[in-house]
Design a protein around this motif. Structure first.
Motif, PDB file in Angstrom:
ATOM      1  N   ALA A 190      21.896   1.508  94.990  1.00  0.00           N
ATOM      2  CA  ALA A 190      21.618   1.910  93.606  1.00  0.00           C
ATOM      3  C   ALA A 190      21.916   0.798  92.605  1.00  0.00           C
ATOM      4  O   ALA A 190      21.741   0.992  91.399  1.00  0.00           O
ATOM      5  N   ALA A 191      22.315  -0.360  93.087  1.00  0.00           N
ATOM      6  CA  ALA A 191      22.823  -1.412  92.202  1.00  0.00           C
ATOM      7  C   ALA A 191      21.809  -1.839  91.154  1.00  0.00           C
ATOM      8  O   ALA A 191      22.184  -2.173  90.022  1.00  0.00           O
ATOM      9  N   ARG A 192      20.504  -1.832  91.488  1.00  0.00           N
ATOM     10  CA  ARG A 192      19.491  -2.315  90.549  1.00  0.00           C
ATOM     11  C   ARG A 192      18.732  -1.185  89.868  1.00  0.00           C
ATOM     12  O   ARG A 192      17.668  -1.405  89.290  1.00  0.00           O
ATOM     13  N   LYS A 193      19.331   0.001  89.912  1.00  0.00           N
ATOM     14  CA  LYS A 193      18.757   1.150  89.198  1.00  0.00           C
ATOM     15  C   LYS A 193      19.573   1.371  87.919  1.00  0.00           C
ATOM     16  O   LYS A 193      20.777   1.097  87.885  1.00  0.00           O
ATOM     17  N   PRO A 194      18.928   1.893  86.848  1.00  0.00           N
ATOM     18  CA  PRO A 194      19.685   2.173  85.625  1.00  0.00           C
ATOM     19  C   PRO A 194      20.840   3.127  85.912  1.00  0.00           C
ATOM     20  O   PRO A 194      20.678   4.113  86.645  1.00  0.00           O
ATOM     21  N   ALA A 195      21.986   2.851  85.341  1.00  0.00           N
ATOM     22  CA  ALA A 195      23.156   3.691  85.597  1.00  0.00           C
ATOM     23  C   ALA A 195      22.952   5.119  85.093  1.00  0.00           C
ATOM     24  O   ALA A 195      23.631   6.040  85.545  1.00  0.00           O
ATOM     25  N   LEU A 228      22.106   2.304  80.002  1.00  0.00           N
ATOM     26  CA  LEU A 228      20.840   1.629  79.723  1.00  0.00           C
ATOM     27  C   LEU A 228      20.603   0.429  80.624  1.00  0.00           C
ATOM     28  O   LEU A 228      19.485  -0.091  80.677  1.00  0.00           O
ATOM     29  N   ILE A 229      21.640  -0.031  81.314  1.00  0.00           N
ATOM     30  CA  ILE A 229      21.492  -1.168  82.215  1.00  0.00           C
ATOM     31  C   ILE A 229      21.846  -0.740  83.638  1.00  0.00           C
ATOM     32  O   ILE A 229      22.350   0.358  83.867  1.00  0.00           O
ATOM     33  N   THR A 230      21.573  -1.594  84.591  1.00  0.00           N
ATOM     34  CA  THR A 230      21.790  -1.244  85.994  1.00  0.00           C
ATOM     35  C   THR A 230      23.276  -1.290  86.349  1.00  0.00           C
ATOM     36  O   THR A 230      24.097  -1.845  85.604  1.00  0.00           O
ATOM     37  N   GLY A 231      23.599  -0.728  87.489  1.00  0.00           N
ATOM     38  CA  GLY A 231      24.968  -0.800  87.975  1.00  0.00           C
ATOM     39  C   GLY A 231      25.421  -2.237  88.152  1.00  0.00           C
ATOM     40  O   GLY A 231      26.541  -2.602  87.778  1.00  0.00           O
TER      41      GLY A 231
END
Length: 334
Positions: free
Chosen positions: A148-153, A111-114
């Motif tokens: 991808a760090a700021r994309k949802p995991a 539900l949260i980013t990487g």
């Protein structure tokens, strides 16, 4: 609450050259049962620092139970174990401060980013915000997750989630890591990428205890392998040592000259002949000594083979022979 953790004195193990080296993980007569079911029946382990040790075993063998005991997630019913010089029962906080654990199932919060997953782990390790951001940024870059760090995991591929999982494990800079089936469900490319990550960790001096359902993975990565069966260590050694324990190895000689083929068949003992392909199969453990003996016999008779190949059992053969299994090993339920 435990008091200050004393500076550990690491137990030692012996390398092949006879010199003592610190053992990162050791266990003696480790036992665990669930009701009437004996899962671990007195196993001994000794894992040198800076090495990869693989636990193999069929379904229900107790691999995950062993990892849970060594990582202080559950207690043993008997025996002793030390991790990073700390007794797992008497000093669990000392053990936890030294290890990282990547379980079968990802600890990533989808539900949260990487990046937020990494910062959450940094908070759990009581890093300052500045230090947490620095460590998170370095690890995201190291594991190729910056884009991808700021994309949802939840949007990550299986391989990306596994990389993020291990990156989170490394936030506390552990020197001993337990990897419970780290590549299960990954595609071949992602598996090979994960192998590269594990090799890099070990080259940095990290000790890895690996459980895996892939025999080729243990063959590829592990310095030593233990085969766990019915709660006991059925065999332990390097991949090559384990393979030499199993019958079926042989040397194959192929000839183009029928006379050379016939003379070799007469000169060598215990051979299996294939007249159609002009090839001979000689039982062998694949050792240099046995191969030299065969070549010396051929030289003495002035016989030259056109092709020589050495065939040794693989880890599949070892696994089936030691466990009596007919299926590829699967992870234990516990």
């Amino acid at each position: 609450m435990e008091g200050p953790v004393p500076s550990p004195t690491l137990p030692t193990s012996r390398r092949a050259n006879g010199h003592a080296s610190p053992a990162a993980v050791s266990a003696t007569d480790l036992r665990k049962s669930y009701g009437d079911k004996v899962v671990l029946d007195g196993i001994d382990l000794r894992i040198p620092s800076g090495s990869v040790f693989a636990l193999l075993g069929p379904n229900g063998a107790g691999k995950t139970t062993a990892v849970k005991i060594l990582s202080t997630l559950i207690g043993a019913d008997g025996g002793q174990a030390q991790v990073a010089g700390h007794d797992v029962a008497a000093s669990p906080n000392g053990v936890r401060a030294a290890i990282g654990v990547t379980g079968q199932f990802s600890a990533v919060d989808g539900l949260i980013t990487g990046e937020e997953n990494m910062l959450l782990m940094a908070d759990l390790h009581h890093l300052s915000k500045r230090e947490g951001r620095r460590v998170a940024a370095e690890l995201l870059e190291r594991f190729d997750l910056v884009e991808a760090a700021r994309k949802p995991a939840s949007t990550y591929s299986g391989g990306m989630k596994r990389r993020l999982d291990i990156a989170m494990t490394l936030v506390g800079n552990p020197r001993i890591i337990f990897l419970d089936e780290p590549t299960t469900g990954l595609d071949p490319r992602s598996r090979h990428n994960m192998w590269g990550i594990i090799r890099e960790l070990v080259s940095d001096g990290v000790t890895v205890l690996l459980t895996t359902q892939y025999l080729d993975e243990a063959d590829e990565l592990a310095d030593r392998i233990a085969v766990l069966h019915d709660g006991k260590i059925a065999a332990e050694g390097t991949a090559e040592e384990l393979k030499r324990m199993i019958p079926g190895g042989h040397v194959r000689l192929r000839f183009t000259d029928p006379r050379a083929y016939e003379r070799a068949a007469a000169a060598l003992h215990g051979v299996t002949c294939d007249d159609e392909t002009l090839s001979l199969q000689i039982p062998s453990d694949g050792s240099q000594r046995e191969l030299r003996s065969i070549l010396d016999l051929l030289d003495a008779e002035a016989i030259e083979a056109d092709e020589l190949t050495v065939h040794t059992p693989d880890l599949d053969d070892v696994f089936f022979a030691l466990t009596g299994g007919t299926d590829q090993p699967k992870e234990a339920v516990r």
